[in-house]
Design a protein around this motif. Structure first.
Motif, PDB file in Angstrom:
ATOM      1  N   MET A 101       0.182   4.080   1.082  1.00  0.00           N
ATOM      2  CA  MET A 101      -0.146   4.983   2.423  1.00  0.00           C
ATOM      3  C   MET A 101       1.014   4.853   3.546  1.00  0.00           C
TER       4      MET A 101
ATOM      5  N   CYS B  11       2.000   1.891   5.921  1.00  0.00           N
ATOM      6  CA  CYS B  11       1.043   0.647   5.553  1.00  0.00           C
ATOM      7  C   CYS B  11       1.898  -0.502   4.979  1.00  0.00           C
TER       8      CYS B  11
ATOM      9  N   CYS C  34       0.795  -1.189   0.082  1.00  0.00           N
ATOM     10  CA  CYS C  34      -0.099   0.021  -0.001  1.00  0.00           C
ATOM     11  C   CYS C  34       0.888   1.245  -0.064  1.00  0.00           C
TER      12      CYS C  34
ATOM     13  N   CYS D 177      -4.190  -0.592  -0.223  1.00  0.00           N
ATOM     14  CA  CYS D 177      -4.699  -1.865   0.293  1.00  0.00           C
ATOM     15  C   CYS D 177      -6.121  -1.744   0.538  1.00  0.00           C
TER      16      CYS D 177
ATOM     17  N   HIS E  45      -7.413   0.971   2.934  1.00  0.00           N
ATOM     18  CA  HIS E  45      -7.151   2.249   2.769  1.00  0.00           C
ATOM     19  C   HIS E  45      -7.993   2.535   1.385  1.00  0.00           C
TER      20      HIS E  45
HETATM   21 ZN   LIG Z   1      -3.001   0.526   3.329  1.00  0.00          ZN
END
Ligand SMILES: [Zn+2]
Ligand SMILES: [Zn+2]
Length: 74
Positions: free
Chosen positions: A6, A9, A4, A19, A22
């Protein structure tokens, strides 16, 4: 497998570089960082005299709700 995009993450990407979690947030809030503020659950006390248990049904705690039901008072 990509992870991911983010911050920190490390979950595997599900869609659009995000993911599953998210990506869900992105779809729901338009912002993957959005976390819904946890609502503080207000506890209601049982209506039974001197009972301080948390009310779960019709204003009574589970025990007293059961008693009320058995006695056909509800
Ligand atoms: Zn994520
Ligand atoms: Zn009670």
């Amino acid at each position: 497998m990509n992870s991911c995009s983010m911050g920190d993450c490390i979950k595997p990407v599900k869609a659009k570089g995000l993911c599953a979690m998210h990506h869900q947030r992105m779809l729901r809030h338009g912002d993957p960082n959005m976390v819904r503020p946890r609502r503080v659950k207000k506890t209601i006390e049982c209506k039974w005299v001197k009972c301080e248990e948390e009310a779960v049904s019709k204003g009574y705690c589970s025990k007293h709700y059961y008693i009320q039901r058995v006695m056909n008072l509800v």
